[in-house]
Structures are given as C-alpha cells and as structure tokens.
Scaffold this motif. Structure first.
Motif, PDB file in Angstrom:
ATOM      1  N   GLU A  68       0.835  -1.202   0.000  1.00 30.56           N
ATOM      2  CA  GLU A  68       0.000   0.000   0.000  1.00 30.56           C
ATOM      3  C   GLU A  68       0.874   1.258   0.000  1.00 30.56           C
ATOM      4  OE1 GLU A  68      -3.431   0.500   0.059  1.00 30.56           O
ATOM      5  OE2 GLU A  68      -3.589  -1.618  -0.478  1.00 30.56           O
ATOM      6  N   PHE A  69       1.948   1.224   0.774  1.00 27.75           N
ATOM      7  CA  PHE A  69       2.866   2.364   0.792  1.00 27.75           C
ATOM      8  C   PHE A  69       3.514   2.557  -0.587  1.00 27.75           C
ATOM      9  CE2 PHE A  69       3.743   1.606   5.606  1.00 27.75           C
ATOM     10  CZ  PHE A  69       2.569   2.257   5.926  1.00 27.75           C
ATOM     11  N   ARG A  70       3.913   1.451  -1.210  1.00 32.18           N
ATOM     12  CA  ARG A  70       4.578   1.535  -2.516  1.00 32.18           C
ATOM     13  C   ARG A  70       3.629   2.098  -3.578  1.00 32.18           C
ATOM     14  NH1 ARG A  70       8.895  -0.709  -5.571  1.00 32.18           N
ATOM     15  NH2 ARG A  70       8.659   0.229  -7.639  1.00 32.18           N
ATOM     16  N   ILE A  71       2.385   1.696  -3.552  1.00 34.11           N
ATOM     17  CA  ILE A  71       1.424   2.215  -4.523  1.00 34.11           C
ATOM     18  C   ILE A  71       1.317   3.727  -4.396  1.00 34.11           C
ATOM     19  CG2 ILE A  71      -1.040   2.259  -5.104  1.00 34.11           C
ATOM     20  CD1 ILE A  71      -1.129  -0.739  -4.398  1.00 34.11           C
ATOM     21  N   LEU A  72       1.288   4.216  -3.159  1.00 38.80           N
ATOM     22  CA  LEU A  72       1.220   5.661  -2.940  1.00 38.80           C
ATOM     23  C   LEU A  72       2.448   6.364  -3.511  1.00 38.80           C
ATOM     24  CD1 LEU A  72      -0.083   8.161  -1.578  1.00 38.80           C
ATOM     25  CD2 LEU A  72       1.231   7.583   0.466  1.00 38.80           C
ATOM     26  N   LEU A  73       3.625   5.798  -3.279  1.00 41.01           N
ATOM     27  CA  LEU A  73       4.857   6.415  -3.789  1.00 41.01           C
ATOM     28  C   LEU A  73       4.861   6.421  -5.314  1.00 41.01           C
ATOM     29  CD1 LEU A  73       7.654   5.086  -1.409  1.00 41.01           C
ATOM     30  CD2 LEU A  73       6.216   7.090  -1.185  1.00 41.01           C
ATOM     31  N   ASP A  74       4.415   5.336  -5.925  1.00 40.41           N
ATOM     32  CA  ASP A  74       4.396   5.273  -7.387  1.00 40.41           C
ATOM     33  C   ASP A  74       3.442   6.309  -7.972  1.00 40.41           C
ATOM     34  OD1 ASP A  74       6.264   3.278  -7.371  1.00 40.41           O
ATOM     35  OD2 ASP A  74       4.845   1.639  -7.730  1.00 40.41           O
ATOM     36  N   LYS A  75       2.347   6.565  -7.287  1.00 45.50           N
ATOM     37  CA  LYS A  75       1.394   7.571  -7.761  1.00 45.50           C
ATOM     38  C   LYS A  75       2.002   8.978  -7.730  1.00 45.50           C
ATOM     39  CE  LYS A  75      -2.915   5.176  -6.603  1.00 45.50           C
ATOM     40  NZ  LYS A  75      -4.122   5.159  -5.719  1.00 45.50           N
ATOM     41  N   ASN A  76       3.031   9.156  -6.919  1.00 45.04           N
ATOM     42  CA  ASN A  76       3.676  10.460  -6.793  1.00 45.04           C
ATOM     43  C   ASN A  76       4.981  10.548  -7.584  1.00 45.04           C
ATOM     44  OD1 ASN A  76       2.432  12.356  -4.420  1.00 45.04           O
ATOM     45  ND2 ASN A  76       2.008  10.195  -4.013  1.00 45.04           N
ATOM     46  N   SER A  77       5.202   9.608  -8.494  1.00 46.86           N
ATOM     47  CA  SER A  77       6.499   9.512  -9.181  1.00 46.86           C
ATOM     48  C   SER A  77       6.498  10.095 -10.589  1.00 46.86           C
ATOM     49  CB  SER A  77       6.944   8.034  -9.223  1.00 46.86           C
ATOM     50  OG  SER A  77       7.204   7.547  -7.925  1.00 46.86           O
ATOM     51  N   GLU A  78       5.531  10.954 -10.892  1.00 48.97           N
ATOM     52  CA  GLU A  78       5.487  11.517 -12.242  1.00 48.97           C
ATOM     53  C   GLU A  78       6.746  12.312 -12.564  1.00 48.97           C
ATOM     54  OE1 GLU A  78       3.207  12.145  -9.936  1.00 48.97           O
ATOM     55  OE2 GLU A  78       1.394  11.069 -10.564  1.00 48.97           O
ATOM     56  N   ASN A  79       7.269  13.016 -11.590  1.00 46.40           N
ATOM     57  CA  ASN A  79       8.450  13.862 -11.809  1.00 46.40           C
ATOM     58  C   ASN A  79       9.727  13.248 -11.244  1.00 46.40           C
ATOM     59  OD1 ASN A  79       6.898  15.929 -13.055  1.00 46.40           O
ATOM     60  ND2 ASN A  79       6.225  16.612 -11.022  1.00 46.40           N
ATOM     61  N   GLY A  80       9.785  11.944 -11.235  1.00 46.89           N
ATOM     62  CA  GLY A  80      10.959  11.249 -10.699  1.00 46.89           C
ATOM     63  C   GLY A  80      10.549  10.201  -9.687  1.00 46.89           C
ATOM     64  N   THR A  81      11.233   9.087  -9.717  1.00 46.12           N
ATOM     65  CA  THR A  81      10.887   7.972  -8.838  1.00 46.12           C
ATOM     66  C   THR A  81      10.954   8.370  -7.373  1.00 46.12           C
ATOM     67  OG1 THR A  81      11.797   6.424 -10.448  1.00 46.12           O
ATOM     68  CG2 THR A  81      11.483   5.606  -8.207  1.00 46.12           C
ATOM     69  N   LYS A  82       9.912   8.022  -6.621  1.00 47.17           N
ATOM     70  CA  LYS A  82       9.916   8.162  -5.171  1.00 47.17           C
ATOM     71  C   LYS A  82      10.271   6.797  -4.592  1.00 47.17           C
ATOM     72  CE  LYS A  82       8.536  12.371  -5.731  1.00 47.17           C
ATOM     73  NZ  LYS A  82       9.514  13.483  -5.623  1.00 47.17           N
ATOM     74  N   ILE A  83      11.415   6.731  -3.980  1.00 48.31           N
ATOM     75  CA  ILE A  83      11.988   5.432  -3.622  1.00 48.31           C
ATOM     76  C   ILE A  83      11.508   4.949  -2.257  1.00 48.31           C
ATOM     77  CG2 ILE A  83      14.040   6.455  -2.589  1.00 48.31           C
ATOM     78  CD1 ILE A  83      15.657   4.122  -3.660  1.00 48.31           C
ATOM     79  N   MET A  84      11.444   3.635  -2.129  1.00 42.84           N
ATOM     80  CA  MET A  84      11.063   2.993  -0.866  1.00 42.84           C
ATOM     81  C   MET A  84      12.132   1.962  -0.505  1.00 42.84           C
ATOM     82  SD  MET A  84       7.524   0.998  -0.032  1.00 42.84           S
ATOM     83  CE  MET A  84       7.440  -0.380   1.088  1.00 42.84           C
ATOM     84  N   ILE A  85      12.782   2.175   0.641  1.00 40.67           N
ATOM     85  CA  ILE A  85      13.805   1.268   1.157  1.00 40.67           C
ATOM     86  C   ILE A  85      13.296   0.715   2.482  1.00 40.67           C
ATOM     87  CG2 ILE A  85      16.216   1.039   1.875  1.00 40.67           C
ATOM     88  CD1 ILE A  85      16.746   3.700   0.370  1.00 40.67           C
ATOM     89  N   THR A  86      13.435  -0.572   2.698  1.00 44.02           N
ATOM     90  CA  THR A  86      12.959  -1.163   3.942  1.00 44.02           C
ATOM     91  C   THR A  86      14.122  -1.681   4.782  1.00 44.02           C
ATOM     92  OG1 THR A  86      12.607  -3.279   2.796  1.00 44.02           O
ATOM     93  CG2 THR A  86      10.704  -1.808   3.033  1.00 44.02           C
ATOM     94  N   GLU A  87      13.955  -1.566   6.096  1.00 43.35           N
ATOM     95  CA  GLU A  87      14.953  -2.087   7.033  1.00 43.35           C
ATOM     96  C   GLU A  87      14.399  -3.347   7.694  1.00 43.35           C
ATOM     97  OE1 GLU A  87      17.094  -0.972  11.255  1.00 43.35           O
ATOM     98  OE2 GLU A  87      14.944  -1.042  10.929  1.00 43.35           O
ATOM     99  N   VAL A  88      15.038  -4.470   7.402  1.00 45.05           N
ATOM    100  CA  VAL A  88      14.634  -5.749   7.981  1.00 45.05           C
ATOM    101  C   VAL A  88      15.890  -6.571   8.231  1.00 45.05           C
ATOM    102  CG1 VAL A  88      13.163  -7.780   7.742  1.00 45.05           C
ATOM    103  CG2 VAL A  88      12.556  -5.689   6.532  1.00 45.05           C
TER     104      VAL A  88
END
Length: 627
Positions: A316-336
C-alpha cells in the motif's frame, strides 16, 4: 560502310534514327541479353536481402539497457543529524538541519547522489527521534519546518535527492493519538494494540496476556492504569505499537507519507517494518534458546515478526509512492534484519513491487565474525544468487546501529571495503564519516547518561546513547573537531580528531576521502553501471572481481585480506588481458604504487591488508557468425 539491312549514304555518319534503334532493341539477341541481366540483378539483390535477414536473426543481440534511475546511479549517504554539524546560533552542541545544509557542498563533492536523513521528527528524544510525538513536525533541536524547506531547496540546487527516515511501527506515548486512545476517544480507541490482563497477582499486579518480549528486553506489554489495559511495545515502553489491523491507522500513515512527499521528499527508508503486525490471537511464542543471555533471542518470534500480511501493508505504501512519481521515482527502502532468502520477499515482484530494495546488512554481519576473502566472497554471492530476476542490489557497510567500519574491519581495510562496496552492481550506502575512516569513540555510561538535556515541551529529558558510532563528525582539528563551538557536545568527540578529520584528508596527498571520491567517479562508467560481474578468490586470501562490458574499459577490484604480501595471477579471470593500469589504490599501498602505472596482470604483488582498482581493455574471443 555497309551494315546488314542498311545502305550507306554519302556524307558523315550521324547515328541510328529512333525507328532504327527500336528495331534493333527488339532483336532476339538483345532481348535475351536484357532478360539475363535483369534476372542476374534481382537474383543478387534477393541473395543480399536474405543474407542481411540472416545476419539480423543469427547475430547476438546488443540490447540497449534501460536508463538507470537516480537511486541507482550514485552512492547514498546516511546523515545522522544530531552528530553531523551544529548550525544553531548560538551553538548548542547538537547537530541540526541548518548544519547539514552548510555541509552540502562537501557531500556533493564526494560524488553522493542522495542523502538518507535519520529521523528529525518532533520527539521527546528518548530514542533520538524514533519515538515520534508528531509525524508532521520537526523536533526543535533540529530546527523548524522552514529550515527543512531551506535544506530541501539547497539539495535540489545541487542535484542531491532527499530520502527521509519513516518509522511506521510505533509512535511516542506522548503522541496525540495515543493520549486519546488511552481515553478511548473515537476514532483513536483502537489505534494501538490494547488487551486485557491475563489475570491479576494476589497483590493486584496485572499479568501480561502472553510471553512476548521487547527487543530491548523485558515484557513487550505495559500496563496503563487509566485505560486499565495492557498496550504492546515491541521496543521501548515509550514507543507503543500502532495497530495496522485498523484500516484508519494505515490511512493515517499514508497521509503522513503524502505530507512529506508534498514537502519535496524523494523517498523513504522505512524502519523496523517486519514488526508491523502481530498475531490476532496473541498466542505465546515458542522458546528457541532459553539459555540465551538476550531475552529477546530466547523466543522464536513467529507471532510478532515478519507476518505475511506485513507485505500487504508495505505494498500500500509503494502504490502511494508510485502515484507520486510523475516527476521522478519516489523510492522505498525497507529495514529488515533476517536471513537473505527470506528478505528477498520484500522486493515484491514485477506485477506487485514493494521495496525498491530492502537494506542488505550482510557486509555488516560478516565483519562481526571472521573476516576473510572467502567470507566476503560468500557474502556477495549469497546476495546475488538469491536476488530475484530484475531486482536491484544494494550494499551497506555501516550505520548508526553498528560499530564503525574502521573499528570492525580495521583501519587498513577501510579503502578496500569501500572499493568492494562502491563498484559492485547495485547502490552503495555510506554512513557519514565512513568515507574518511572514522572510528568508534569510547563513551562511558556516565558520559552518556549525563549528557546535555533537551527541552521538549514542558518536560526536560535526558538523552541516552547505545552506540559509540554516533559521536560527532570530525571536520577539522579545531574546537570540537569543527562540529560545534559550544562548550559541550551532546556526545564527546573522538580524541583522534586532531589527525583524523575531513580537512586534513582533503589537504593530504592521498587519503581515504580521495580514494572514495575516485570510486564514486568510476561508478559513472558504462562497465560499472551496466557491466557483468565475475568474482573469485585467489591464493585463499585475495578477493578479485571484474566489471566488464564489451566495447568499454573494464574495471577490476583486487583486495588482499592477509597480513603478508601475496603474488597473484589476475589473468585467471575471464576477459583480463596481460596488462592493466592502476586506477586507485588504498592508503596502505601509498608507497607501493602510483596512479596510471601499467602493471603485468600475470604476476601482481599485493601487500597485506589493502586493495586497488585496475582498468583494462577486456579481451573477448572472436565470434563467428553462422552462415
């Protein structure tokens, strides 16, 4: 002159008339000649066409790789704000946002393309910003929202991306949501994980519902007398866990992400995401090792860690970031923190991507054990072999939760580890100070416990530190290493700052920082960006890998983990010619090599504990095209 069929006339010859030419053209002999020539022409044309089509079909394809995104091109740089630079007026001994902005030119000059900023949210600072009192505000110790906007603008001017730490698992117990949840005010009643006591001791002490343990030891349950229930905290009791089984909580956190995206953030590093969900039935966790000194390690956390639906939340978080990536990728990094083969699930898949990459802590893990060429080789290959098709690797050599790289690997190997990390396929992530080989600082518990306090609202809290790798950045040999001119810094500066600092390394003929900058520069080459990786261990102690792409200069990283000098034959690797040129060498080799020197690859003398990067013209076998 007499021509058959024609009679010569007196006077000069004037050629054939039009009628005579047409009559000759239809002569059977010339008709046959023209037909044969026409057939020969079209036959040869068809043969050439067939040959061209055959070449296109059978010749190996040279596919143009997709252009790499900003998060794939350059090293990322973790900044721990409290320790980077004090920019306050007057100085207070704490790093802040204005201090970071004042050092952006240095970061840009390193060759860094993105800054990952550790938490700066409003917080009582009980755990340095990881117990968040307001997800949409800045802690006063770091500055204001205006300071943040100034930093964001300054980074964009320099082409540096901003990745913000995001802490989705919990909030502070001082957060408005928690305060209202305690009072059972709608809609916050179930924003956190609440449950009744299992029972009560004879003296009235409530009994926790199960055996779940906090990561920091003790029960993961804390009794709240006002609500008359337990709440879950997988970390500190001041950090109550949010309840992601409540859809309102998920929406609240997506709104927080959107808020920061609107402030110009380019992505997020998501903290402790494997803890987001717990077993609805609150079942006891099985005992794994009851003899372990660490209480948390005694249990198998099958009901509180890495539950399958955690990935659905992250999706769900990734979908939101992708929707905001028109002007450049909004990256998602996870700590596990988990075994590599399980960690790969956090990439998601092509149709349902999750993280652009989960942090790869394997180089940190291996450095806490037996460091050798073979162990580093196995660490690299384990990650690459488990990597899903099309997924992007990453390499992390240090962070704010682990001893500094120079302390774990040894100062002699600082450059060599940076060579390994920066030139492998994927994104390298550098913790601030590792580029110059900063070391752990001896910080006594008394120094930590009695450090400077911070006014956070009506109460004054004492900071506490778990780690000696969080001490201030060492900029120069001046007061407090150039970090602050305050009388006291929040943690003591390492005494070695007089000789180990940024300014001295920039002024030196050869230094860790200068090696790092050359490595970052090499990342822009075609072989590093898109070349193949081949890796081997030679003579049991030398790690060697090549990055090769046909038609471009190749690169070769060579690191000797042994103390003694070793002679190796690098021509054992594919595509390696008889000679190479030295591109960069570690500071431990400063008296053994010179840049751009030509060397024989069949007999390379490698002094102990150091490395170098070579450039060469790759050799490929001649290809025969089938007919």
């Amino acid at each position: 002159m007499l021509v058959e069929g024609y009679v010569s006339t007196d006077g000069p010859y004037t050629g054939l008339t039009k009628d005579q030419l047409l009559e000759c053209a239809y002569c059977p002999l010339w008709v046959r000649v023209r037909c044969l020539l026409l057939v020969a022409y079209w036959t040869s044309w068809l043969v050439m066409l067939a040959g061209a089509i055959t070449l296109v079909v059978v010749t190996p394809k040279c596919l143009t790789p997709e252009p790499l995104q900003w998060w794939q091109l350059s090293p990322a740089y973790q900044v721990y704000p409290l320790s980077y630079q004090d920019g306050s007026h007057p100085p207070d001994g704490f790093g802040d946002i204005l201090g970071i902005e004042s050092r952006l030119d240095y970061i840009k000059d390193l060759g860094v393309g993105a800054i990952w900023l550790s938490p700066i949210y409003k917080s009582p600072m009980k755990d340095f910003g990881y117990d968040i009192q307001d997800f949409r505000d800045i802690a006063p110790v770091f500055g204001t929202m205006d300071d943040f906007h100034s930093l964001s603008r300054a980074m964009k001017e320099r082409g540096i991306k901003l990745v913000l730490d995001f802490v989705p698992n919990h909030s502070s117990n001082l957060h408005e949501w928690f305060q209202k949840s305690v009072k059972r005010e709608a809609p916050y009643t179930d924003y956190y994980v609440w449950t009744d006591a299992k029972g009560f001791e004879p003296e009235g002490t409530p009994i926790p519902p199960n055996n779940w343990r906090s990561v920091f030891g003790g029960s993961a349950w804390e009794w709240n007398q006002e609500r008359h229930q337990f709440y879950l905290h997988q970390f500190l009791k001041e950090q109550p866990d949010l309840n992601y089984r409540n859809p309102w909580v998920l929406q609240e956190m997506k709104n927080v992400l959107q808020f920061w995206l609107d402030q110009g953030v380019d992505g997020f590093r998501m903290d402790a995401v494997a803890h987001l969900l717990e077993d609805e039935e609150l079942r006891d966790e099985p005992v794994k090792d009851e003899d372990s000194i660490d209480e948390y390690s005694q249990l198998d956390h099958k009901y509180t860690f890495n539950l399958p639906k955690v990935l659905d939340i992250l999706r769900e978080f990734r979908i939101l970031l992708d929707k905001n990536s028109e002007n450049g990728t909004k990256i998602m990094i996870t700590e596990v923190y988990m075994p590599v083969e399980k960690l790969m699930a956090y990439y998601g898949n092509k149709s349902h991507p999750i993280a652009h990459f989960p942090f790869n802590f394997e180089l940190i893990s291996v450095s806490q054990e037996n460091i050798s060429a073979q162990s580093i080789y196995s660490t690299i290959m384990t990650w690459m072999d488990n990597l899903p098709k099309g997924a992007w690797p990453n390499w992390v050599s240090g962070n704010h939760d682990n001893s500094r790289m120079a302390t774990r690997f040894g100062n002699e190997l600082v450059d060599a580890i940076n060579m390994i990390m920066l030139l492998l396929p994927g994104t390298p992530v550098t913790y601030n100070g590792e580029e110059m080989g900063m070391e752990d600082t001896d910080v006594s518990w008394e120094q930590t416990k009695d450090t400077v306090g911070i006014n956070a609202g009506p109460m004054k809290y004492k900071l506490f530190s778990r780690d000696p790798e969080r001490t201030p950045m060492q900029w120069n040999a001046g007061m407090n290493a150039g970090f602050s001119t305050a009388n006291q810094t929040w943690l003591p500066v390492n005494p070695n700052y007089k000789t180990l600092n940024v300014q001295s390394q920039l002024n030196a003929k050869w230094s860790h920082i200068k090696v790092y900058k050359l490595l970052a520069k090499a990342r822009k080459t075609e072989a590093i960006m898109n070349g193949e990786l081949a890796i081997r261990v030679l003579e049991d102690c030398v790690l060697v890998y090549t990055r090769v792409k046909k038609g471009f200069p190749g690169y070769m990283v060579v690191v000797n983990f042994a103390v003694d000098t070793v002679i190796v034959d690098l021509t054992k690797l594919d595509h390696v010619p008889n000679e190479s040129f030295i591109y960069v060498f570690s500071t431990t080799y400063a008296h053994s090599f010179t840049a751009k020197k030509r060397i024989s690859n069949s007999e390379v003398m490698m002094p102990g504990q150091g490395g170098m990067v070579l450039t060469f013209v790759p050799e490929f076998p001649e290809e025969t095209i089938p007919l």
